[in-house]
Design a protein around this motif. Structure first.
Motif, PDB file in Angstrom:
ATOM      1  N   VAL A 158     -26.057 -48.912 -46.886  1.00 43.25           N
ATOM      2  CA  VAL A 158     -26.195 -47.544 -47.403  1.00 43.25           C
ATOM      3  C   VAL A 158     -27.601 -47.303 -47.916  1.00 43.25           C
ATOM      4  O   VAL A 158     -28.194 -46.239 -47.694  1.00 43.25           O
ATOM      5  N   ARG A 159     -28.170 -48.297 -48.578  1.00 41.96           N
ATOM      6  CA  ARG A 159     -29.536 -48.159 -49.079  1.00 41.96           C
ATOM      7  C   ARG A 159     -30.535 -48.031 -47.933  1.00 41.96           C
ATOM      8  O   ARG A 159     -31.488 -47.244 -48.007  1.00 41.96           O
ATOM      9  N   GLU A 160     -30.331 -48.781 -46.853  1.00 35.59           N
ATOM     10  CA  GLU A 160     -31.226 -48.672 -45.699  1.00 35.59           C
ATOM     11  C   GLU A 160     -31.121 -47.304 -45.040  1.00 35.59           C
ATOM     12  O   GLU A 160     -32.129 -46.743 -44.602  1.00 35.59           O
ATOM     13  N   VAL A 161     -29.887 -46.763 -44.965  1.00 39.69           N
ATOM     14  CA  VAL A 161     -29.718 -45.434 -44.369  1.00 39.69           C
ATOM     15  C   VAL A 161     -30.401 -44.371 -45.222  1.00 39.69           C
ATOM     16  O   VAL A 161     -31.072 -43.471 -44.714  1.00 39.69           O
ATOM     17  N   LYS A 162     -30.250 -44.479 -46.537  1.00 37.97           N
ATOM     18  CA  LYS A 162     -30.879 -43.494 -47.420  1.00 37.97           C
ATOM     19  C   LYS A 162     -32.394 -43.561 -47.369  1.00 37.97           C
ATOM     20  O   LYS A 162     -33.073 -42.547 -47.537  1.00 37.97           O
ATOM     21  N   GLN A 163     -32.937 -44.758 -47.124  1.00 37.03           N
ATOM     22  CA  GLN A 163     -34.378 -44.912 -47.087  1.00 37.03           C
ATOM     23  C   GLN A 163     -34.993 -44.615 -45.721  1.00 37.03           C
ATOM     24  O   GLN A 163     -36.219 -44.639 -45.594  1.00 37.03           O
ATOM     25  N   SER A 164     -34.163 -44.342 -44.711  1.00 37.30           N
ATOM     26  CA  SER A 164     -34.695 -44.010 -43.387  1.00 37.30           C
ATOM     27  C   SER A 164     -35.392 -42.656 -43.409  1.00 37.30           C
ATOM     28  O   SER A 164     -35.085 -41.782 -44.213  1.00 37.30           O
ATOM     29  N   VAL A 167     -33.047 -39.447 -42.622  1.00 30.30           N
ATOM     30  CA  VAL A 167     -32.200 -39.019 -43.733  1.00 30.30           C
ATOM     31  C   VAL A 167     -33.038 -38.411 -44.847  1.00 30.30           C
ATOM     32  O   VAL A 167     -32.655 -37.397 -45.448  1.00 30.30           O
ATOM     33  N   GLN A 168     -34.185 -38.977 -45.128  1.00 28.22           N
ATOM     34  CA  GLN A 168     -35.044 -38.425 -46.167  1.00 28.22           C
ATOM     35  C   GLN A 168     -35.573 -37.048 -45.777  1.00 28.22           C
ATOM     36  O   GLN A 168     -35.701 -36.160 -46.625  1.00 28.22           O
ATOM     37  N   THR A 171     -32.460 -34.680 -46.266  1.00 29.44           N
ATOM     38  CA  THR A 171     -32.119 -34.451 -47.674  1.00 29.44           C
ATOM     39  C   THR A 171     -33.207 -33.694 -48.424  1.00 29.44           C
ATOM     40  O   THR A 171     -32.933 -33.045 -49.443  1.00 29.44           O
TER      41      THR A 171
END
Length: 285
Positions: A158-164, A167-168, A171
């Motif tokens: 989940v952290r890797e997906v949020k940091q992609s 996604v950034q 968002t």
């Protein structure tokens, strides 16, 4: 002395008491008192008792001194082994990662660098070196076991997906408005959804969909105060929402038995579209 015509020697008893030089010695004490000179005899016994008490105290002090010297010699040997070097402050920490001062996500190069740095700093203290080496070996073995038996770390994924970047980038186009505005948009689209489910027509929920589009334009303009951005965001959100709702109904979401009728497909697609339009009109910036 003579008793009934018999001559006998007075009986004596042997009393074993500690001596500072000879250990336990036997001192003979007469068991029967002598009738002559009682005061002198009692004074002599009192003097002898005081002398024995002093001897016992000296023997006890010598024994205590020997034990203390042995302990000092033992601690002196330990100090000589360490050579007076600095002791590792985290030597008693149980967690190997905290003992080396690294995180659990540290790479093998970082682990090795931490180990080499601590060894070079506390290398003169053998217990510290042993503690550092034990923590290093434990971490390396754990890393090897994790590579041999990999498991899915959900939090890490989940952290890797949020940091992609994708996604950034998505968002960054959204922001949370005031609670009053969220409540207002939620009520509007909930009412449209209820009307679509309760009053379906043969032509489909065309009127409700048109009202949802107008409501989307209104709410976006109310937040952004820009006609061009309102037109682009509203039209783009409506087209994307309808296409995504159609795709989900055809490929992903199974038929729902509660909604029956010739226009059930359009009703469900409209409900999905309302949800996406609500998100766009409320949080899109």
């Amino acid at each position: 002395m003579s008793v009934s015509g018999l001559i006998a020697s007075p009986s004596r008893c042997c009393l074993r008491l500690p001596d500072c030089n000879q250990g336990l010695v036997c001192r003979q004490v007469p068991s029967t008192p002598i009738a002559s000179k009682p005061k002198a005899k009692f004074g002599k016994l009192h003097l002898e008792r005081s002398r024995l008490t002093v001897s016992f105290r000296r023997w006890k002090m010598q024994k205590t001194h020997l034990i203390k010297c042995a302990m000092d010699a033992s601690y002196g040997d330990m100090a000589s082994e360490s050579g007076g070097a600095a002791m590792f402050p985290r030597i008693n920490v149980r967690d190997p990662y905290k003992r080396l001062g690294i995180s659990r996500e540290a790479s093998e190069d970082e682990i090795q660098a931490a180990r080499n740095f601590l060894i070079s700093k506390y290398g003169g203290h053998k217990p510290s070196v042993d503690a550092i080496e034990a923590a290093h070996d434990k971490i390396i073995m754990q890393k090897f076991y994790e590579r041999k038996n990999p498991k899915i770390d959900i939090k890490k994924k989940v952290r890797e997906v949020k940091q992609s970047r994708v996604v950034q980038a998505v968002t960054s186009r959204f922001q949370t408005p005031a609670t009053k505005f969220i409540v207002k948009t939620s009520i509007a689209f909930i009412v449209l959804g209820v009307l679509t489910v309760l009053f379906p027509t043969e032509e489909g929920p065309t009127l409700q969909v048109a009202i949802s589009l107008i409501a989307t334009f209104y709410f976006i303009h109310d937040r952004l105060k820009s006609k061009i951005r309102t037109l682009l965001y509203g039209a783009g959100a409506f087209i994307f929402s309808w296409l995504l709702g159609t795709f989900l109904m055809v490929s992903v979401i199974p038929p729902i038995p509660i909604l029956k009728g010739p226009r059930s497909f359009e009703v469900l697609t409209s409900l999905i579209t309302y949800v996406l339009l609500w998100v766009s009109s409320t949080y899109l910036k």
